[in-house]
Design a protein around this motif. Sequence first.
Motif, mmCIF file in Angstrom:
data_model
loop_
_atom_site.group_PDB
_atom_site.id
_atom_site.type_symbol
_atom_site.label_atom_id
_atom_site.label_comp_id
_atom_site.label_asym_id
_atom_site.label_seq_id
_atom_site.Cartn_x
_atom_site.Cartn_y
_atom_site.Cartn_z
ATOM 1 N N ALA A 163 6.710 -46.415 -23.940
ATOM 2 C CA ALA A 163 5.610 -47.314 -24.310
ATOM 3 C C ALA A 163 5.207 -48.169 -23.112
ATOM 4 C CB ALA A 163 6.031 -48.202 -25.488
ATOM 5 N N ALA A 164 6.183 -48.627 -22.331
ATOM 6 C CA ALA A 164 5.877 -49.435 -21.147
ATOM 7 C C ALA A 164 5.030 -48.619 -20.166
ATOM 8 C CB ALA A 164 7.172 -49.911 -20.485
ATOM 9 N N LEU A 165 5.393 -47.356 -19.968
ATOM 10 C CA LEU A 165 4.634 -46.490 -19.062
ATOM 11 C C LEU A 165 3.218 -46.264 -19.597
ATOM 12 C CD1 LEU A 165 4.309 -44.526 -16.680
ATOM 13 C CD2 LEU A 165 5.479 -42.782 -18.056
ATOM 14 N N THR A 166 3.108 -46.041 -20.905
ATOM 15 C CA THR A 166 1.798 -45.813 -21.512
ATOM 16 C C THR A 166 0.887 -47.018 -21.288
ATOM 17 O OG1 THR A 166 2.895 -44.494 -23.223
ATOM 18 C CG2 THR A 166 0.643 -45.197 -23.681
ATOM 19 N N ILE A 167 1.441 -48.211 -21.482
ATOM 20 C CA ILE A 167 0.634 -49.422 -21.322
ATOM 21 C C ILE A 167 0.261 -49.629 -19.856
ATOM 22 C CG2 ILE A 167 0.878 -51.946 -21.394
ATOM 23 C CD1 ILE A 167 2.200 -51.265 -24.258
ATOM 24 N N ALA A 168 1.182 -49.342 -18.947
ATOM 25 C CA ALA A 168 0.863 -49.462 -17.517
ATOM 26 C C ALA A 168 -0.276 -48.512 -17.147
ATOM 27 C CB ALA A 168 2.112 -49.163 -16.685
ATOM 28 N N LEU A 169 -0.199 -47.285 -17.644
ATOM 29 C CA LEU A 169 -1.221 -46.287 -17.300
ATOM 30 C C LEU A 169 -2.577 -46.638 -17.913
ATOM 31 C CD1 LEU A 169 0.920 -43.066 -17.783
ATOM 32 C CD2 LEU A 169 -0.146 -43.801 -15.634
ATOM 33 N N ALA A 170 -2.559 -47.041 -19.189
ATOM 34 C CA ALA A 170 -3.831 -47.390 -19.839
ATOM 35 C C ALA A 170 -4.478 -48.570 -19.124
ATOM 36 C CB ALA A 170 -3.585 -47.709 -21.316
ATOM 37 N N THR A 171 -3.661 -49.506 -18.655
ATOM 38 C CA THR A 171 -4.191 -50.672 -17.952
ATOM 39 C C THR A 171 -4.789 -50.257 -16.607
ATOM 40 O OG1 THR A 171 -2.425 -51.972 -18.985
ATOM 41 C CG2 THR A 171 -3.616 -53.007 -17.171
ATOM 42 N N LEU A 172 -4.054 -49.445 -15.861
ATOM 43 C CA LEU A 172 -4.583 -48.968 -14.578
ATOM 44 C C LEU A 172 -5.906 -48.239 -14.785
ATOM 45 C CD1 LEU A 172 -1.502 -47.469 -12.651
ATOM 46 C CD2 LEU A 172 -2.814 -49.505 -12.020
ATOM 47 N N HIS A 173 -5.950 -47.426 -15.846
ATOM 48 C CA HIS A 173 -7.145 -46.609 -16.076
ATOM 49 C C HIS A 173 -8.373 -47.469 -16.381
ATOM 50 C CE1 HIS A 173 -9.438 -43.095 -16.828
ATOM 51 N NE2 HIS A 173 -9.489 -43.213 -18.132
ATOM 52 N N GLU A 174 -8.164 -48.644 -17.014
ATOM 53 C CA GLU A 174 -9.297 -49.541 -17.275
ATOM 54 C C GLU A 174 -9.949 -50.001 -15.983
ATOM 55 O OE1 GLU A 174 -8.074 -52.864 -19.638
ATOM 56 O OE2 GLU A 174 -8.403 -51.747 -21.515
ATOM 57 N N HIS A 175 -9.175 -49.993 -14.908
ATOM 58 C CA HIS A 175 -9.686 -50.498 -13.632
ATOM 59 C C HIS A 175 -10.085 -49.386 -12.682
ATOM 60 C CE1 HIS A 175 -8.741 -54.780 -14.344
ATOM 61 N NE2 HIS A 175 -7.959 -54.224 -15.252
ATOM 62 N N ALA A 176 -9.928 -48.134 -13.115
ATOM 63 C CA ALA A 176 -10.313 -47.000 -12.259
ATOM 64 C C ALA A 176 -10.697 -45.854 -13.190
ATOM 65 C CB ALA A 176 -9.167 -46.620 -11.336
ATOM 66 N N ARG A 177 -11.850 -46.000 -13.833
ATOM 67 C CA ARG A 177 -12.258 -45.091 -14.905
ATOM 68 C C ARG A 177 -12.390 -43.636 -14.452
ATOM 69 N NH1 ARG A 177 -10.896 -45.571 -19.736
ATOM 70 N NH2 ARG A 177 -11.008 -47.706 -20.444
ATOM 71 N N SER A 178 -12.715 -43.408 -13.179
ATOM 72 C CA SER A 178 -12.965 -42.023 -12.741
ATOM 73 C C SER A 178 -11.668 -41.296 -12.398
ATOM 74 C CB SER A 178 -13.883 -42.036 -11.515
ATOM 75 O OG SER A 178 -13.209 -42.688 -10.455
ATOM 76 N N ARG A 179 -10.565 -42.009 -12.358
ATOM 77 C CA ARG A 179 -9.288 -41.383 -11.983
ATOM 78 C C ARG A 179 -8.499 -41.038 -13.235
ATOM 79 N NH1 ARG A 179 -7.568 -42.463 -6.560
ATOM 80 N NH2 ARG A 179 -9.210 -43.557 -5.413
ATOM 81 N N ARG A 180 -8.175 -39.761 -13.393
ATOM 82 C CA ARG A 180 -7.555 -39.354 -14.665
ATOM 83 C C ARG A 180 -6.220 -38.644 -14.488
ATOM 84 N NH1 ARG A 180 -10.137 -36.155 -18.616
ATOM 85 N NH2 ARG A 180 -8.567 -37.193 -19.876
ATOM 86 N N GLU A 181 -5.791 -38.396 -13.248
ATOM 87 C CA GLU A 181 -4.563 -37.622 -13.044
ATOM 88 C C GLU A 181 -3.389 -38.517 -12.660
ATOM 89 O OE1 GLU A 181 -6.285 -33.253 -11.756
ATOM 90 O OE2 GLU A 181 -4.959 -34.343 -10.381
ATOM 91 N N VAL A 182 -2.217 -38.128 -13.148
ATOM 92 C CA VAL A 182 -0.997 -38.862 -12.819
ATOM 93 C C VAL A 182 0.015 -37.862 -12.266
ATOM 94 C CG1 VAL A 182 0.810 -40.369 -13.694
ATOM 95 C CG2 VAL A 182 -1.486 -40.492 -14.681
ATOM 96 N N ALA A 183 0.401 -38.056 -11.017
ATOM 97 C CA ALA A 183 1.313 -37.113 -10.361
ATOM 98 C C ALA A 183 2.760 -37.479 -10.679
ATOM 99 C CB ALA A 183 1.085 -37.134 -8.845
#
Length: 405
Positions: free
Chosen positions: A53-73
């Motif tokens: 859940a912590a990872l999910t929230i970190a990723l969703a938050t990052l994505h709000e600030h970089a909408r065009s970036r969708r991949e996570v390595a």
Amino acid sequence: MPMPFQPEREAPPTAGLPLGLSDLAGEVPAPLTALAAAWLGVEQVQLECSGTAALTIALATLHEHARSRREVAIPAFTCPLVPLAIRRAGLVPRLVDVRPGHFDMDPQRLAEACTERTLAVVPTHLGGRTANVAAANAIAHAVGASTIEDAAQALGARIDGRFAGTYGDIGFFSLAAGKGLSIFEGGLLVARDEAWHERFRRVSRRMARWRPGWELRRTIELAGYAALYRPHGLGVAYGGPLRRALRRGDLLSAAGERFDANFPMHPVGRWRRAVGARAFGRLPAFIATTTAQAAARVPVLASIPGVHVFVDDGGTWPYLMLRLPDEATRDAVLRRLWSSRLGVGRMFLHALPDYEYLEDMPGGDDVPHARDFAARTLTITNSPWLDDASFAHVCAVIEAVVVSR
Ligand SMILES: *Cc1c(COP(=O)(O)O)cnc(C)c1O
């Protein structure tokens, strides 16, 4: 006084911090998040209901600030919950093969995988052994992506003196059963730039709604954990189900890897936070004890011909991670030891593309080193409850198998 019936002793697969009765009630020294922040040397720590859940929230938050970036390595050998968290955040996991014979991402393969579509890179520590976060930072930042350090298995590990989890832009730790400090399920989220915390909290309020049913379940599970996480309780809570799964040939259940994409997200209730806070003070001493035990045991294992033991300076030691010459040898060892009550097992069963319940992921068709790593590794608990005689027996079995092949 001998009990009329006492189950056989069993060692847990990892060295989790045992809970005591005094953890279940009484005064709370300070909030769990404040204790963790002070120890880790960061301004703030956010508590979520799991590392996932912590990872999910970190990723969703990052994505709000970089909408065009969708991949996570991510490394192609890691916990299957990691790609599930990425998908839950509406993103795409991109698999990166590991270095030959290692769990860490190959920096060259990582650089090839990173583009202007990359939102984040997830350097991942396993079993207290640390990954090269500096390399991941450099590669991620070069394309404008962030790093999220997966320190789920590395609470208390250090890299050059600083805590693992605080090296990346963002980091998370797991408080799941058996992973160091546990409140049965929980996760801690940290960020280098404090400004992220306000954003994490906003996203968390949206994604992690109060779920009394789940919190009640976790409360009962944590009470059960406190009662049974002891040498004579683990056979009931852990070993019995493990041996039944092995007899059925159900490796996913044996390894505890039947994960659900629909994992719960909810705030952690007050009682479980208090249990974690009361136990927290014992964590540093427990890490010192298990580190000393590992220092004594690693050389014994490493002296067995053909056995590679993973080591580094400053890490923690929930278990000892071994690489054997080939899959057949590893499987021959496990046939003798996995069901033996001696805390021997597998880390993750497969490289990520080989889990049927995970759909196809980009990069997944070219991960030979991750598959090789999954096929040749095993783990030995570093719990203090595995006594010296039992550890010597484990070593003797491994040596006999390796020598006979
Ligand atoms: C356990 C684990 C997770 C997930 O943490 P939970 O608290 O179980 O959700 C993520 N990454 C790694 C490497 C793990 O071992």
